[in-house]
Design an enzyme around this catalytic site. Sequence first.
Site, mmCIF file in Angstrom:
data_model
loop_
_atom_site.group_PDB
_atom_site.id
_atom_site.type_symbol
_atom_site.label_atom_id
_atom_site.label_comp_id
_atom_site.label_asym_id
_atom_site.label_seq_id
_atom_site.Cartn_x
_atom_site.Cartn_y
_atom_site.Cartn_z
ATOM 1 N N HIS A 119 0.899 -1.098 0.009
ATOM 2 C CA HIS A 119 -0.108 -0.156 0.295
ATOM 3 C C HIS A 119 0.845 1.132 -0.082
ATOM 4 C CE1 HIS A 119 0.982 -0.268 4.009
ATOM 5 N NE2 HIS A 119 0.980 1.156 3.702
ATOM 6 N N HIS A 137 5.594 5.641 -0.737
ATOM 7 C CA HIS A 137 5.852 4.391 -0.951
ATOM 8 C C HIS A 137 5.523 3.217 -0.417
ATOM 9 C CE1 HIS A 137 6.533 5.163 3.392
ATOM 10 N NE2 HIS A 137 6.323 3.793 3.266
#
Length: 187
Positions: A40, A122
């Site tokens: 995610h 990220h």
Amino acid sequence: MRYFIGLELPSHAKQAVDAWREKAWLAGLNQKPVPAPNFHITLAFLGQVTEPQLDRLQTALGEIDCAPFALTIDHFGYWQKPPVAWLGCSEKPPQLSSLQLRCVAASRRAGLQLSEREYVPHITLARKCMPPVPPPLFEPNLPIEFSAFCLFESVSTDRGVTYPVRLRWPLTVPFRSPSHKMNSSGH
């Protein structure tokens, strides 16, 4: 209960990140890899959230409007503290930056204390990475489209941590009433 706000990767994107990791970053085999279902992009880490805070947070997040957007995961990175290997984007779409700032503001309105750290979008590939962490064989090039943001819960199980989505809000282009110029006859 521990929560965070984030972007859920579509299943095909999770598979693409996992396939890239297996082909391009062989060092990942010696690290503690994050399971592909947990991939995610965090927008705001909330930590422990009480029921009253959660109620206020749901209301505040429901008021956010942001257009859908796409980004390209094209950069490998490593942080020493905490020791994490990750993938990110070299160009942050303005919608992503706006959404992240709005999520932080909504969280603070709900009474949550958030870190002042610089936001770096990220996808965590591996945790507890022992240096030196070698670079990948090649950089990724993974375009991903996002049409919603989510409230995730961090749940510890005997098989590790999972991140189930508890609530989801669609990213939609806000309605704007059309502006019309009327001619001299009133039309």
